[in-house]
Write a protein that holds these residues in place. Structure first.
Motif, PDB file in Angstrom:
ATOM      1  N   UNK A 147       0.806  -1.241  -0.078  1.00  0.00           N
ATOM      2  CA  UNK A 147      -0.063  -0.043   0.077  1.00  0.00           C
ATOM      3  C   UNK A 147       0.855   1.224   0.086  1.00  0.00           C
ATOM      4  N   UNK A 148       0.245   2.355  -0.319  1.00  0.00           N
ATOM      5  CA  UNK A 148       0.966   3.787  -0.436  1.00  0.00           C
ATOM      6  C   UNK A 148       0.821   4.608   0.740  1.00  0.00           C
ATOM      7  N   UNK A 149       1.772   5.178   1.199  1.00  0.00           N
ATOM      8  CA  UNK A 149       1.498   6.012   2.436  1.00  0.00           C
ATOM      9  C   UNK A 149       2.247   7.426   2.335  1.00  0.00           C
ATOM     10  N   UNK A 150       2.051   8.552   3.382  1.00  0.00           N
ATOM     11  CA  UNK A 150       2.960   9.547   3.214  1.00  0.00           C
ATOM     12  C   UNK A 150       4.420   9.322   3.796  1.00  0.00           C
ATOM     13  N   UNK A 151       5.277   9.764   3.283  1.00  0.00           N
ATOM     14  CA  UNK A 151       6.544   9.759   4.134  1.00  0.00           C
ATOM     15  C   UNK A 151       7.370  11.238   4.603  1.00  0.00           C
ATOM     16  N   UNK A 152       8.356  11.147   4.848  1.00  0.00           N
ATOM     17  CA  UNK A 152       8.942  12.602   5.161  1.00  0.00           C
ATOM     18  C   UNK A 152       9.350  13.377   4.021  1.00  0.00           C
TER      19      UNK A 152
END
Length: 272
Positions: A147-152
């Motif tokens: 799955x995709x998600x927010x990163x820094x």
């Protein structure tokens, strides 16, 4: 089931002869950036990220929208990896993410920080200078789901996990599929054809024969009663539909898909 293949053939889709691709992938990884038809979409791609062009084109007609599978190498085997695949900045997107165990909804944004965890699909918007729509579709790879998600710092991260501390991995080649096109609806259809052949685990809608029950008018009790379904209410609901000239061909008694509460927890209308 055998593992997915990057070069699998089918009756409708054929592999490229001699490993040569007659049409370049519309999504490419060049000099640390992901490009779509030469237009920047993700920047500062880490060196452990790799892109493999899809070796599949439709039989009988040439296609210029060849996608690519994205993977990565990790330093050590683990059951869960969270890896940045590049920075997403000032580029409109639409996405679908899972916000409950059993529910998904849509989200729009412009930057990596806007992305939600458990994003199941994302489409990057096109522009007037030639950049096409770009589909990002997390996939299953072996015993791992993605799955995709927010990163820094506006990185777009991919999360790859097996769900078991006994199932470890460090090398992935096709946990994400990317493809570009000028029509978002056609883009999704064509991408699913590629993924179907790659995974070999499902059929497209046009390949299936729907059961006859889909032609029946049905009534689900959920929106009327939520968790508080009772026989009298169901009877009155059906009676009202019949009297209104819309007799249901089937009735689904729905008091919630499942509960994630403990047995002693009070029942809430928010469940289900």
């Amino acid at each position: 089931m055998a593992p997915p293949s990057l070069t699998k053939n089918s009756a409708e889709v054929m592999g490229v002869a001699d490993g040569k691709i007659p049409f370049p992938s519309t999504v490419t990884l060049e000099a640390g950036n992901f490009l779509a038809n030469g237009h920047l979409i993700l920047t500062d791609v880490p060196k452990n990220i790799m892109a493999t062009p899809s070796l599949l084109i439709s039989a009988g007609k040439a296609k210029t929208t060849v996608g690519c599978f994205v993977g990565f190498n990790a330093a050590e085997p683990m059951s869960r990896h969270v890896v940045p695949i590049g920075r997403l900045r000032n580029l409109r997107f639409m996405s679908i993410f899972r916000f409950k165990v059993w529910w998904t909804t849509h989200l729009v944004g412009r930057n990596g920080r806007d992305v939600e965890h458990e994003t199941q699909m994302m489409i990057l918007d096109k522009n007037d200078t030639g950049r096409p729509y770009v589909l990002l579709l997390p996939l299953l790879e072996g015993q791992f789901r993605a799955s995709l998600q927010p990163g820094e710092n506006d990185n777009l991260d991919i999360c790859v996990e097996s769900g078991s501390t006994r199932v470890l991995g460090s090398s992935f080649r096709s946990c994400l599929y990317m493809q570009a096109g000028d029509d978002p609806f056609g883009l999704v259809r064509e991408a699913m054809k590629e993924v179907r052949v790659h995974l070999g685990s499902f059929k497209l809608l046009e390949e299936k024969t729907p059961p006859g029950i889909v032609d029946k008018f049905g009534w689900c009790t959920w929106d009327a009663f939520y968790l508080k379904v009772d026989p009298r209410g169901v009877w009155e609901g059906v009676k009202g539909l019949v009297e209104g000239g819309c007799p249901p061909g089937m009735v689904l008694i729905d008091d919630g898909w499942q509960s994630i509460c403990h047995d002693d927890d009070p029942i809430s209308d928010q469940e289900g």
